[in-house]
Design a protein around this motif. Structure first.
Motif, PDB file in Angstrom:
ATOM      1  N   GLY A   1      44.126  62.083  49.534  1.00  0.00           N
ATOM      2  CA  GLY A   1      43.380  60.701  49.612  1.00  0.00           C
ATOM      3  C   GLY A   1      44.475  59.694  49.129  1.00  0.00           C
ATOM      4  O   GLY A   1      45.465  59.778  48.741  1.00  0.00           O
ATOM      5  N   VAL A   2      44.024  58.380  49.064  1.00  0.00           N
ATOM      6  CA  VAL A   2      44.677  57.144  48.902  1.00  0.00           C
ATOM      7  C   VAL A   2      43.819  56.243  48.006  1.00  0.00           C
ATOM      8  O   VAL A   2      42.522  56.240  48.494  1.00  0.00           O
ATOM      9  CB  VAL A   2      45.366  56.520  50.197  1.00  0.00           C
ATOM     10  CG1 VAL A   2      46.035  55.410  49.802  1.00  0.00           C
ATOM     11  CG2 VAL A   2      46.222  57.592  51.059  1.00  0.00           C
ATOM     12  N   TYR A   3      44.209  56.070  46.888  1.00  0.00           N
ATOM     13  CA  TYR A   3      43.495  55.098  45.940  1.00  0.00           C
ATOM     14  C   TYR A   3      43.878  53.903  45.516  1.00  0.00           C
ATOM     15  O   TYR A   3      45.055  53.872  45.363  1.00  0.00           O
ATOM     16  CB  TYR A   3      43.037  56.148  44.856  1.00  0.00           C
ATOM     17  CG  TYR A   3      42.654  57.649  45.042  1.00  0.00           C
ATOM     18  CD1 TYR A   3      41.251  57.809  45.499  1.00  0.00           C
ATOM     19  CD2 TYR A   3      43.648  58.476  45.478  1.00  0.00           C
ATOM     20  CE1 TYR A   3      40.861  59.213  45.675  1.00  0.00           C
ATOM     21  CE2 TYR A   3      43.398  59.959  45.785  1.00  0.00           C
ATOM     22  CZ  TYR A   3      41.965  60.186  46.011  1.00  0.00           C
ATOM     23  OH  TYR A   3      41.458  61.475  46.423  1.00  0.00           O
ATOM     24  N   SER A   4      42.995  53.315  44.809  1.00  0.00           N
ATOM     25  CA  SER A   4      43.569  52.015  43.975  1.00  0.00           C
ATOM     26  C   SER A   4      43.420  52.838  42.437  1.00  0.00           C
ATOM     27  O   SER A   4      42.382  52.916  42.130  1.00  0.00           O
ATOM     28  CB  SER A   4      42.497  51.002  44.223  1.00  0.00           C
ATOM     29  OG  SER A   4      42.317  49.852  43.232  1.00  0.00           O
ATOM     30  N   VAL A   5      44.532  52.481  41.798  1.00  0.00           N
ATOM     31  CA  VAL A   5      44.362  52.929  40.372  1.00  0.00           C
ATOM     32  C   VAL A   5      45.091  51.956  39.545  1.00  0.00           C
ATOM     33  O   VAL A   5      45.961  51.131  39.894  1.00  0.00           O
ATOM     34  CB  VAL A   5      45.205  54.569  40.257  1.00  0.00           C
ATOM     35  CG1 VAL A   5      44.647  55.552  41.262  1.00  0.00           C
ATOM     36  CG2 VAL A   5      46.707  54.332  40.741  1.00  0.00           C
ATOM     37  N   PRO A   6      45.058  52.070  38.230  1.00  0.00           N
ATOM     38  CA  PRO A   6      45.545  51.295  37.333  1.00  0.00           C
ATOM     39  C   PRO A   6      47.155  51.329  37.373  1.00  0.00           C
ATOM     40  O   PRO A   6      47.588  52.405  37.617  1.00  0.00           O
ATOM     41  CB  PRO A   6      45.043  51.396  35.977  1.00  0.00           C
ATOM     42  CG  PRO A   6      43.651  52.189  36.144  1.00  0.00           C
ATOM     43  CD  PRO A   6      43.978  52.805  37.526  1.00  0.00           C
TER      44      PRO A   6
ATOM     45  N   PHE B   1      44.442  43.159  45.886  1.00  0.00           N
ATOM     46  CA  PHE B   1      44.021  41.771  45.262  1.00  0.00           C
ATOM     47  C   PHE B   1      43.821  41.805  43.594  1.00  0.00           C
ATOM     48  O   PHE B   1      44.279  40.825  43.155  1.00  0.00           O
ATOM     49  CB  PHE B   1      42.772  41.145  45.971  1.00  0.00           C
ATOM     50  CG  PHE B   1      42.767  39.744  45.713  1.00  0.00           C
ATOM     51  CD1 PHE B   1      43.310  38.783  46.528  1.00  0.00           C
ATOM     52  CD2 PHE B   1      41.530  39.198  44.610  1.00  0.00           C
ATOM     53  CE1 PHE B   1      43.249  37.414  46.411  1.00  0.00           C
ATOM     54  CE2 PHE B   1      41.569  38.012  44.841  1.00  0.00           C
ATOM     55  CZ  PHE B   1      42.301  37.173  45.286  1.00  0.00           C
ATOM     56  N   ASP B   2      43.258  42.915  43.165  1.00  0.00           N
ATOM     57  CA  ASP B   2      43.317  42.571  41.781  1.00  0.00           C
ATOM     58  C   ASP B   2      44.526  43.273  40.863  1.00  0.00           C
ATOM     59  O   ASP B   2      44.489  43.604  39.663  1.00  0.00           O
ATOM     60  CB  ASP B   2      41.853  43.766  41.295  1.00  0.00           C
ATOM     61  CG  ASP B   2      42.116  45.080  41.773  1.00  0.00           C
ATOM     62  OD1 ASP B   2      43.013  45.424  42.301  1.00  0.00           O
ATOM     63  OD2 ASP B   2      41.122  45.599  41.481  1.00  0.00           O
ATOM     64  N   ASN B   3      45.528  43.382  41.673  1.00  0.00           N
ATOM     65  CA  ASN B   3      46.812  44.023  40.979  1.00  0.00           C
ATOM     66  C   ASN B   3      47.017  45.401  40.654  1.00  0.00           C
ATOM     67  O   ASN B   3      47.691  45.984  40.007  1.00  0.00           O
ATOM     68  CB  ASN B   3      47.505  43.078  40.074  1.00  0.00           C
ATOM     69  CG  ASN B   3      47.756  41.672  40.215  1.00  0.00           C
ATOM     70  OD1 ASN B   3      48.390  41.870  41.707  1.00  0.00           O
ATOM     71  ND2 ASN B   3      47.348  40.863  39.606  1.00  0.00           N
ATOM     72  N   THR B   4      45.693  46.089  41.140  1.00  0.00           N
ATOM     73  CA  THR B   4      45.774  47.777  41.105  1.00  0.00           C
ATOM     74  C   THR B   4      46.993  48.065  41.913  1.00  0.00           C
ATOM     75  O   THR B   4      47.306  47.607  42.845  1.00  0.00           O
ATOM     76  CB  THR B   4      44.480  48.140  41.154  1.00  0.00           C
ATOM     77  OG1 THR B   4      43.640  47.824  42.362  1.00  0.00           O
ATOM     78  CG2 THR B   4      43.541  47.791  39.775  1.00  0.00           C
TER      79      THR B   4
ATOM     80  N   VAL C   1      39.741  39.555  39.937  1.00  0.00           N
ATOM     81  CA  VAL C   1      41.005  39.256  39.187  1.00  0.00           C
ATOM     82  C   VAL C   1      41.158  39.265  37.763  1.00  0.00           C
ATOM     83  O   VAL C   1      42.141  39.483  37.235  1.00  0.00           O
ATOM     84  CB  VAL C   1      41.049  37.693  39.437  1.00  0.00           C
ATOM     85  CG1 VAL C   1      42.290  36.822  38.578  1.00  0.00           C
ATOM     86  CG2 VAL C   1      41.478  37.341  40.858  1.00  0.00           C
ATOM     87  N   VAL C   2      40.032  39.368  36.991  1.00  0.00           N
ATOM     88  CA  VAL C   2      39.963  39.312  35.353  1.00  0.00           C
ATOM     89  C   VAL C   2      39.871  40.671  34.876  1.00  0.00           C
ATOM     90  O   VAL C   2      40.173  41.039  33.732  1.00  0.00           O
ATOM     91  CB  VAL C   2      38.793  38.511  34.925  1.00  0.00           C
ATOM     92  CG1 VAL C   2      39.037  37.077  35.061  1.00  0.00           C
ATOM     93  CG2 VAL C   2      37.583  38.935  35.171  1.00  0.00           C
ATOM     94  N   GLN C   3      39.807  41.601  35.927  1.00  0.00           N
ATOM     95  CA  GLN C   3      39.448  42.949  35.474  1.00  0.00           C
ATOM     96  C   GLN C   3      40.727  43.528  35.051  1.00  0.00           C
ATOM     97  O   GLN C   3      42.098  43.447  35.740  1.00  0.00           O
ATOM     98  CB  GLN C   3      39.332  43.984  36.738  1.00  0.00           C
ATOM     99  CG  GLN C   3      39.353  45.263  36.498  1.00  0.00           C
ATOM    100  CD  GLN C   3      38.867  46.090  37.751  1.00  0.00           C
ATOM    101  OE1 GLN C   3      38.489  45.502  38.770  1.00  0.00           O
ATOM    102  NE2 GLN C   3      38.556  47.596  37.509  1.00  0.00           N
TER     103      GLN C   3
END
Length: 214
Positions: free
Chosen positions: A77-82, A57-60, A15-17
């Motif tokens: 591919g599929v990714y979690s990114v900022p 969950f971390d809002n990425t 969460v804090v990331q």
């Protein structure tokens, strides 16, 4: 009790990331989006609420090809990114996959190929593929499952794969661009990297080159 504290620690760290990045200007944004193999195919963007973002969950941001400046048009591919605040694009179209309650997700932004559906193969690799090329249509079917009450907020859901019987998961790579795959479902919420939500677009989200939802 140890597992409880470990899970809590993981949630806090996620969460804090920091996840929000500001765009570098129109030049970079236009170069990536306008380098597609086809010209813009619409004069006006469709309603943005039909193609929301998927977030972790971390809002990425959960992104396939051209849904983010982090993912190029030729990447399956599929990714979690900022989330890049000034460089936002249209997201996923959700369609009914079967009468049993499964859904399919199509990447609206990818206009370069027919490989636009969120799928998983027998090896657990999550990538964009064409429905016509699947030997098992269940590879593209995902079922929404609610998390425990303590995590049942902000519309988070597990996405359960019809074919692998596992859950969509962000793997905790130590990079800004983290890979999505599947893993055994932790329906008790002990792995928050398996929780996802749909969010609607920021102002001025681009649907193709030079066109946005202003």
């Amino acid at each position: 009790m140890k597992n409880y504290y470990l899970s809590l620690a993981i949630i806090v760290l996620i969460v804090v990331q920091p996840v929000i990045v500001y765009g570098k200007g129109d030049g970079e944004k236009r170069d990536r989006l306008c380098s597609q193999c086809r010209a813009c195919d619409t004069d006006k963007c469709p309603p943005s609420d039909a193609y929301p973002h998927m977030t972790a969950f971390d809002n990425t941001l959960i992104a396939g090809a051209l849904q983010s400046d982090y993912v190029s048009s030729n990447d399956r591919g599929v990714y979690s990114v900022p989330i890049v605040v000034n460089n936002t694009y249209f997201g996923w179209e959700s369609t009914s996959g079967s009468a049993s309650g499964y859904h399919r997700f199509r990447n609206y932004m990818d206009k370069c190929s027919d490989e636009t559906y969120l799928t998983v193969d027998k090896h657990g690799n999550v990538k964009l593929r064409a429905l016509e090329k699947l030997s098992n249509l269940g590879d593209a079917d995902w079922k929404s499952i609610n998390p425990p009450k303590k995590l049942n907020h902000r519309e988070f859901r597990f996405w359960f794969s019809h074919s692998t019987r596992k859950c969509l998961t962000v793997f905790a790579d130590k990079t800004e661009k983290r890979t999505l795959g599947v893993a055994d479902c932790a329906f008790d919420g002990s792995n928050p990297l398996q929780l996802f939500a749909f969010r609607y677009h920021y102002h001025k989200a681009f649907c193709c080159c030079g066109k946005s939802n202003e």
